[in-house]
Write a protein that holds these residues in place. Structure first.
Motif, PDB file in Angstrom:
ATOM      1  N   VAL A  88       0.943  -1.314  -0.023  1.00 53.52           N
ATOM      2  CA  VAL A  88       0.152   0.067   0.135  1.00 53.52           C
ATOM      3  C   VAL A  88       0.853   1.172   0.089  1.00 53.52           C
ATOM      4  CG1 VAL A  88      -0.251   0.063   2.419  1.00 53.52           C
ATOM      5  CG2 VAL A  88      -2.120   0.973   1.075  1.00 53.52           C
ATOM      6  N   GLN A  89       2.166   1.040   0.798  1.00 55.46           N
ATOM      7  CA  GLN A  89       3.002   2.273   0.466  1.00 55.46           C
ATOM      8  C   GLN A  89       3.552   2.555  -0.945  1.00 55.46           C
ATOM      9  OE1 GLN A  89       5.213   0.881   3.767  1.00 55.46           O
ATOM     10  NE2 GLN A  89       4.549   2.570   5.371  1.00 55.46           N
ATOM     11  N   LEU A  90       3.769   1.441  -1.506  1.00 54.62           N
ATOM     12  CA  LEU A  90       4.297   1.464  -2.924  1.00 54.62           C
ATOM     13  C   LEU A  90       3.308   2.129  -3.852  1.00 54.62           C
ATOM     14  CD1 LEU A  90       5.501  -2.051  -3.161  1.00 54.62           C
ATOM     15  CD2 LEU A  90       7.241  -0.034  -3.147  1.00 54.62           C
ATOM     16  N   GLY A  91       1.893   1.775  -3.743  1.00 53.78           N
ATOM     17  CA  GLY A  91       0.924   2.521  -4.299  1.00 53.78           C
ATOM     18  C   GLY A  91       0.717   3.939  -3.861  1.00 53.78           C
ATOM     19  N   GLY A  92       0.911   4.335  -2.664  1.00 56.99           N
ATOM     20  CA  GLY A  92       1.107   5.835  -2.368  1.00 56.99           C
ATOM     21  C   GLY A  92       2.184   6.547  -2.753  1.00 56.99           C
ATOM     22  N   GLY A  93       3.193   5.874  -3.105  1.00 60.96           N
ATOM     23  CA  GLY A  93       4.462   6.589  -3.512  1.00 60.96           C
ATOM     24  C   GLY A  93       4.389   6.788  -5.173  1.00 60.96           C
ATOM     25  N   ILE A  94       3.707   5.589  -5.796  1.00 61.07           N
ATOM     26  CA  ILE A  94       3.353   6.048  -7.275  1.00 61.07           C
ATOM     27  C   ILE A  94       2.338   7.177  -7.408  1.00 61.07           C
ATOM     28  CG2 ILE A  94       1.922   4.862  -9.228  1.00 61.07           C
ATOM     29  CD1 ILE A  94       2.975   2.186  -8.152  1.00 61.07           C
ATOM     30  N   ALA A  95       1.355   7.452  -6.588  1.00 60.30           N
ATOM     31  CA  ALA A  95       0.375   8.448  -6.681  1.00 60.30           C
ATOM     32  C   ALA A  95       0.913   9.771  -6.379  1.00 60.30           C
ATOM     33  CB  ALA A  95      -0.694   8.112  -5.409  1.00 60.30           C
ATOM     34  N   GLY A  99       1.763  12.999  -9.165  1.00 57.36           N
ATOM     35  CA  GLY A  99       1.185  14.217  -8.881  1.00 57.36           C
ATOM     36  C   GLY A  99      -0.144  14.184  -8.238  1.00 57.36           C
ATOM     37  N   MET A 100      -0.522  13.040  -7.577  1.00 55.46           N
ATOM     38  CA  MET A 100      -1.795  12.920  -6.965  1.00 55.46           C
ATOM     39  C   MET A 100      -1.698  13.172  -5.558  1.00 55.46           C
ATOM     40  SD  MET A 100      -2.710   9.468  -8.822  1.00 55.46           S
ATOM     41  CE  MET A 100      -3.815   9.219 -10.110  1.00 55.46           C
ATOM     42  N   ILE A 101      -2.582  13.301  -4.777  1.00 61.43           N
ATOM     43  CA  ILE A 101      -2.561  13.205  -3.079  1.00 61.43           C
ATOM     44  C   ILE A 101      -2.817  11.883  -2.614  1.00 61.43           C
ATOM     45  CG2 ILE A 101      -3.829  14.126  -1.287  1.00 61.43           C
ATOM     46  CD1 ILE A 101      -4.747  16.453  -3.164  1.00 61.43           C
ATOM     47  N   ALA A 102      -2.230  11.602  -1.615  1.00 60.37           N
ATOM     48  CA  ALA A 102      -2.087  10.208  -1.112  1.00 60.37           C
ATOM     49  C   ALA A 102      -2.353  10.740   0.338  1.00 60.37           C
ATOM     50  CB  ALA A 102      -0.998   9.588  -1.233  1.00 60.37           C
ATOM     51  N   ARG A 114       7.625   8.774   0.771  1.00 60.20           N
ATOM     52  CA  ARG A 114       8.102   9.679   0.152  1.00 60.20           C
ATOM     53  C   ARG A 114       9.602   9.477  -0.421  1.00 60.20           C
ATOM     54  NH1 ARG A 114       6.912  13.874   4.002  1.00 60.20           N
ATOM     55  NH2 ARG A 114       8.463  13.344   5.766  1.00 60.20           N
ATOM     56  N   THR A 115      10.096   8.281   0.335  1.00 60.70           N
ATOM     57  CA  THR A 115      11.480   8.014  -0.195  1.00 60.70           C
ATOM     58  C   THR A 115      11.352   7.497  -1.703  1.00 60.70           C
ATOM     59  OG1 THR A 115      11.471   5.755   0.727  1.00 60.70           O
ATOM     60  CG2 THR A 115      12.153   7.609   2.045  1.00 60.70           C
ATOM     61  N   LEU A 116      10.343   6.860  -2.045  1.00 61.59           N
ATOM     62  CA  LEU A 116      10.094   6.217  -3.271  1.00 61.59           C
ATOM     63  C   LEU A 116       9.948   7.326  -4.444  1.00 61.59           C
ATOM     64  CD1 LEU A 116       7.514   3.767  -2.237  1.00 61.59           C
ATOM     65  CD2 LEU A 116       9.724   3.101  -2.979  1.00 61.59           C
ATOM     66  N   PRO A 117       8.983   8.413  -4.599  1.00 62.43           N
ATOM     67  CA  PRO A 117       8.919   9.294  -5.499  1.00 62.43           C
ATOM     68  C   PRO A 117      10.214  10.401  -5.404  1.00 62.43           C
ATOM     69  CG  PRO A 117       7.412   9.771  -4.030  1.00 62.43           C
ATOM     70  CD  PRO A 117       8.005   8.735  -3.795  1.00 62.43           C
ATOM     71  N   VAL A 118      10.641  10.583  -4.293  1.00 62.90           N
ATOM     72  CA  VAL A 118      11.748  11.411  -4.007  1.00 62.90           C
ATOM     73  C   VAL A 118      13.121  10.859  -4.735  1.00 62.90           C
ATOM     74  CG1 VAL A 118      13.502  12.180  -2.366  1.00 62.90           C
ATOM     75  CG2 VAL A 118      11.295  12.468  -2.384  1.00 62.90           C
ATOM     76  N   THR A 119      13.315   9.385  -4.478  1.00 65.43           N
ATOM     77  CA  THR A 119      14.618   8.686  -5.444  1.00 65.43           C
ATOM     78  C   THR A 119      14.271   8.658  -6.609  1.00 65.43           C
ATOM     79  OG1 THR A 119      14.680   7.142  -3.148  1.00 65.43           O
ATOM     80  CG2 THR A 119      15.832   6.432  -5.423  1.00 65.43           C
ATOM     81  N   VAL A 120      13.219   8.589  -7.348  1.00 67.81           N
ATOM     82  CA  VAL A 120      12.954   8.510  -8.753  1.00 67.81           C
ATOM     83  C   VAL A 120      13.265   9.850  -9.262  1.00 67.81           C
ATOM     84  CG1 VAL A 120      11.388   8.157 -10.631  1.00 67.81           C
ATOM     85  CG2 VAL A 120      11.257   6.432  -8.735  1.00 67.81           C
ATOM     86  N   ASN A 121      12.796  10.825  -8.785  1.00 66.20           N
ATOM     87  CA  ASN A 121      12.964  12.145  -9.125  1.00 66.20           C
ATOM     88  C   ASN A 121      14.056  12.831  -8.978  1.00 66.20           C
ATOM     89  OD1 ASN A 121      10.065  13.384 -10.527  1.00 66.20           O
ATOM     90  ND2 ASN A 121       9.627  11.972  -8.721  1.00 66.20           N
TER      91      ASN A 121
END
Length: 182
Positions: A88-95, A99-102, A114-121
């Protein structure tokens, strides 16, 4: 095709001879050139990040798993790493990445998510800013999640309200910079 810029007019000697209106025209032409290509680059970059997202998230989750049991100092307190991303946290990271709200309640792992999208970006090389509500959380999260980011080879900085400009500049040069909304 890009709008052309007269690079001869951009030479220092030539710039001193330009009127204010001509200087503004140079800026306008540069802006037009950027605006002609920026949407194309943005779309390509978004697609590239989207393409690598699953593999990157898997790497971040695996790094978190490998860190389990390690003791780190966060805000002068020893903390044992015991976090691994749940599905569920992976899903939140995708959202978040899209640019979606989680929305997550206290204790559900927003800091880890937030470590997930922060790392990718952060892979774009342009720096990622993580905004928190106060200096303590900026410091805590930059130190705590910083262990994960550094494990992945990324640099982490933290802006504090009382930092002198030369230290702030160094923090902003990091891949990831934590700070407050002020």
């Amino acid at each position: 095709h890009f709008p052309s810029l007269d690079t001869a007019s951009l030479q220092p000697a030539a710039l001193t001879r330009l009127s204010l209106e001509d200087k503004k025209a140079v800026i306008d032409r540069a802006r037009d050139a950027w605006n002609a290509i920026e949407p194309k680059f943005a779309a390509i970059e978004r697609q590239m990040l989207e393409d690598i997202l699953p593999e990157c998230y898997a790497v971040v989750k695996n790094a978190a798993r490998r860190m389990v049991g390690q003791v780190h100092t966060v805000c002068d307190t020893p903390i044992t790493w015991n976090m691994v991303h749940f599905d569920v946290q992976l899903g939140g990271g995708i959202a978040l990445h899209r640019g979606m709200i989680a929305e997550m309640a206290t204790g559900e792992g927003k800091t880890l998510v937030r470590t997930l999208p922060v790392t990718v970006n952060a892979l774009t090389g342009r720096g990622v800013h993580v905004i928190t509500v106060n200096d303590y959380l900026a410091r805590r999260d930059s130190e705590w999640m910083g262990y994960l980011f550094k494990f992945l080879g990324l640099t982490v900085g933290c802006i504090q309200n009382d930092q002198p400009p030369h230290l702030r500049r160094a923090q902003y040069q990091c891949d990831i910079t934590y700070g407050t909304n002020s």
